[in-house]
Design a protein around this motif. Structure first.
Motif, short mmCIF file in Angstrom:
data_model
loop_
_atom_site.label_atom_id
_atom_site.label_comp_id
_atom_site.label_asym_id
_atom_site.label_seq_id
_atom_site.Cartn_x
_atom_site.Cartn_y
_atom_site.Cartn_z
N ASP A 3 0.86 -1.32 -0.03
CA ASP A 3 0.09 0.05 0.00
C ASP A 3 0.95 1.19 0.10
O ASP A 3 1.67 1.45 0.86
CB ASP A 3 -0.86 -0.11 1.15
CG ASP A 3 -2.05 -1.09 1.21
OD1 ASP A 3 -2.42 -1.40 0.12
OD2 ASP A 3 -2.47 -1.60 2.29
N ARG A 28 -0.27 -1.08 -4.70
CA ARG A 28 -1.62 -0.06 -5.04
C ARG A 28 -1.41 1.17 -4.12
O ARG A 28 -0.99 1.30 -3.25
CB ARG A 28 -2.78 -0.84 -4.75
CG ARG A 28 -3.06 -1.10 -3.17
CD ARG A 28 -4.16 -1.95 -2.76
NE ARG A 28 -4.12 -2.51 -1.26
CZ ARG A 28 -4.95 -3.12 -0.74
NH1 ARG A 28 -5.68 -4.09 -1.67
NH2 ARG A 28 -4.79 -3.65 0.55
N VAL A 30 -3.16 3.80 -1.89
CA VAL A 30 -4.14 4.13 -1.12
C VAL A 30 -4.70 5.46 -0.71
O VAL A 30 -5.58 5.68 -0.26
CB VAL A 30 -4.11 3.38 0.27
CG1 VAL A 30 -3.97 1.72 -0.08
CG2 VAL A 30 -2.86 3.84 1.09
N VAL A 48 -0.32 2.27 5.58
CA VAL A 48 0.58 2.60 4.55
C VAL A 48 1.96 1.87 4.84
O VAL A 48 2.40 1.89 5.77
CB VAL A 48 0.94 4.04 4.52
CG1 VAL A 48 1.86 4.38 3.09
CG2 VAL A 48 -0.44 4.88 3.88
#
Length: 227
Positions: A3, A28, A30, A48
């Motif tokens: 993330d 990805r 976030v 994160v």
């Protein structure tokens, strides 16, 4: 999934960097932020793993984000992505624990190399336990693995190399040169030429599959260490 929080004062640049990250398998985005205060707020809202952090922010510089998150006990990893190229800033980033430093402007290939190196580092660390010197060297080597993007020999196209690479990354297993050629939309001879280059540089692993004819088929897979 890894993330990622993208921090950049320029909304357009943040959007581009986020799009780059989204193209990477296993990563990805976030959240995004455009100031130090907003970045710290986002860190309190969502988990994160990695921050892509600009240094030039409107309220405080990027290193203020790192100082604050360390003060709060966050161990989030940081890759500086910034136009700041003075040695003092680079040194300060290192001392605050930034794992990588990417100078703007950069290409997708440049960021991809950093993210691949970071993914390789996480894979290495996931094993846990104690580390002998060879393992320690491998951990530190993963940090520098994405320091430079290797130059292609004369006559090789970066676009074609990227096509072959994306086919291999998207595959569930090893593929033949013919299968790679069809998926990349190139000739079999072209695919073989790039596969040989990628194999020599350690990016692709070659295996042999023996069929009924007794003649082995060459099959290729992207090596996990460079994913």
């Amino acid at each position: 999934m890894i993330d990622v929080l993208v921090v950049d004062d320029d909304v357009r640049v943040a959007r581009i960097n986020a799009a780059y990250v989204t193209k990477m398998p296993g990563f990805r985005v976030v959240a995004t932020a455009h100031s130090t205060a907003e970045a710290i707020t986002r860190l309190g809202e969502v988990p994160v793993d990695l921050i892509l952090l600009d240094h030039y922010l409107p309220d405080e510089n990027g290193l203020a984000v790192v100082r604050e998150l360390r003060r709060q006990g966050h161990q989030t990893d940081v890759i500086m992505v910034t136009a700041a190229r003075d040695v003092a800033t680079v040194q300060a980033a290192m001392r605050h624990g930034a794992l990588q430093y990417l100078v703007k402007p950069f290409t997708f290939a440049g960021l991809r190399a950093k993210l691949e190196a970071y993914a390789a580092l996480r894979d290495t660390l996931d094993g846990g336990g104690e580390a002998e010197q060879a393992e320690v060297d491998r951990i530190f080597g993963a940090l520098s693995a994405g320091a430079t993007e290797p130059e292609l020999p004369k006559g090789h196209s970066p676009t074609t190399a990227e096509l072959v690479r994306q086919v291999l990354l998207a595959a569930d297993g090893a593929l033949s040169a013919q299968e790679i050629a069809e998926r990349a939309g190139v000739s079999r001879q072209t695919a073989q030429r790039y596969l040989k280059l990628l194999e020599r540089t350690g990016r692709v692993r070659l295996s042999l599959k023996y069929g009924e004819t007794g003649r082995p088929e060459h099959r290729y897979v992207w090596t996990p260490a460079t994913r």
